[in-house]
Design an enzyme around this catalytic site. Sequence first.
Site, PDB file in Angstrom:
ATOM      1  CE  LYS A 136      -4.458   1.109   0.581  1.00 35.95           C
ATOM      2  NZ  LYS A 136      -5.676   0.453   0.102  1.00 35.95           N
ATOM      3  N   GLY A 185     -20.812   6.818   4.849  1.00 33.24           N
ATOM      4  CA  GLY A 185     -19.856   7.243   3.818  1.00 33.24           C
ATOM      5  C   GLY A 185     -20.439   7.036   2.439  1.00 33.24           C
ATOM      6  N   GLY A 188     -19.135   7.952  -0.573  1.00 29.01           N
ATOM      7  CA  GLY A 188     -18.107   8.283  -1.561  1.00 29.01           C
ATOM      8  C   GLY A 188     -18.231   7.377  -2.769  1.00 29.01           C
ATOM      9  CB  VAL A 247     -17.182   2.065  -2.146  1.00 31.73           C
ATOM     10  CG1 VAL A 247     -17.811   0.699  -1.937  1.00 31.73           C
ATOM     11  CG2 VAL A 247     -15.789   1.915  -2.715  1.00 31.73           C
TER      12      VAL A 247
END
Length: 356
Positions: free
Chosen positions: A82, A182, A184, A186
């Site tokens: 990552k 959330g 966003g 997704v």
Amino acid sequence: MALKLTDELAPEGHERLVYAEDETSGLRAYICIHSTVYGPAAGGCRMWNYDSKADARQDVLRLANGMTSKNAMAGLELGGGKSVIIGDAKTDKSEDLFKSFGEAVHSLGGTYYTAEDVGISPKDMAIVARETPYAVGLDGGEHGSGDPSPFTAEGVFQCMKAGREALTGSSDLTGQRVLVQGLGHVGMSLAEKLHAAGAQLIVSDINTAALEIARADLGADICPTDAVFEADMDIFAPCALGGILTGDTATRLTASLVCGAANNQLATPDVAEVLRARNIQYLPDYVVNAGGIISVAGEIHKAGPGFREERLAGVALRIREVLAHSIQTGKTTIQVADEMVESILSRALATQKGAA
Ligand code: NAD
């Protein structure tokens, strides 16, 4: 100053930790390669306004570790890695910044593939890709897989249905009260799927424009961010931040199923026991949210048509397997998933040793 790369001492279990800095472009980033046992490391790049360099370091280590598990469980023949860029994704982006980052990724010689994560768009990744072939999630091109988020959302949706089926015998989400935290890339895509499936949506976000869209287009009820865990719901879908399930929030949560895209949802491993004691079925995040990396893996492997759909269908199959083992053995779902990962990696290591 040109790009400067510093190898830092990686904690046990992590193969490599590199800090990349370029005063001219403003780049300050960490890249962590957690494991290449199962193939070259792959995992997105996150841009976040971390309070400190130490916070960024801690985040990249946790996220890279999660990618090893995610890629192994999805059977992608990729290891875990990552990267995180320290900065505000709204104000600190520039072409030079992403070119420096691309240079840093390239210097790792293909041991790490990067793609989009929170704060990074396919447009940003296209700049990174000018400096290195190890940037994926690109729009266009023969194998370009584009934004991974819709595939992550599809995997979460399918797992939610599988989880409900394990709990009630029916995968029907009609009338189910699902709280999406959330909205966003997704979360909004998931909310649209849930709306189409007849679920009753409750949404929470700090972005009022996204809340308004969900209210107007999807008939969602809005929940203040500080009232999420007490809200009356059947299913909780965390699609914002990691670490949101603590001993405290898990005790207050009203849902009977947790299934969402956010990485590292459990603040500490013992929260899994708190959830189980309250009969809340937790679907391990790294199994559920693999759709995006599956999409990206098709690009890395230059796979033919069918790869993405086939592997994506495997996500819900894997969740069913985890749930079945958990019920059979009395272990928590995360214990079961972690053991499956260990066994996949031991086999990969044995094959590697055999080939050497
Ligand atoms: P995003 O940045 O597009 O969306 C995150 C949303 O969360 C934003 O709308 C933001 O306003 C909202 N948010 C921030 N703080 C909040 C709070 N306190 N309460 C409620 N909402 C809040 O990110 P994304 O790409 O949709 O990813 C969502 C999560 O899923 C992240 O944890 C990410 O690591 C994980 N994930 C994403 C993918 C992918 O394909 N994008 C794949 C795997 C995992």
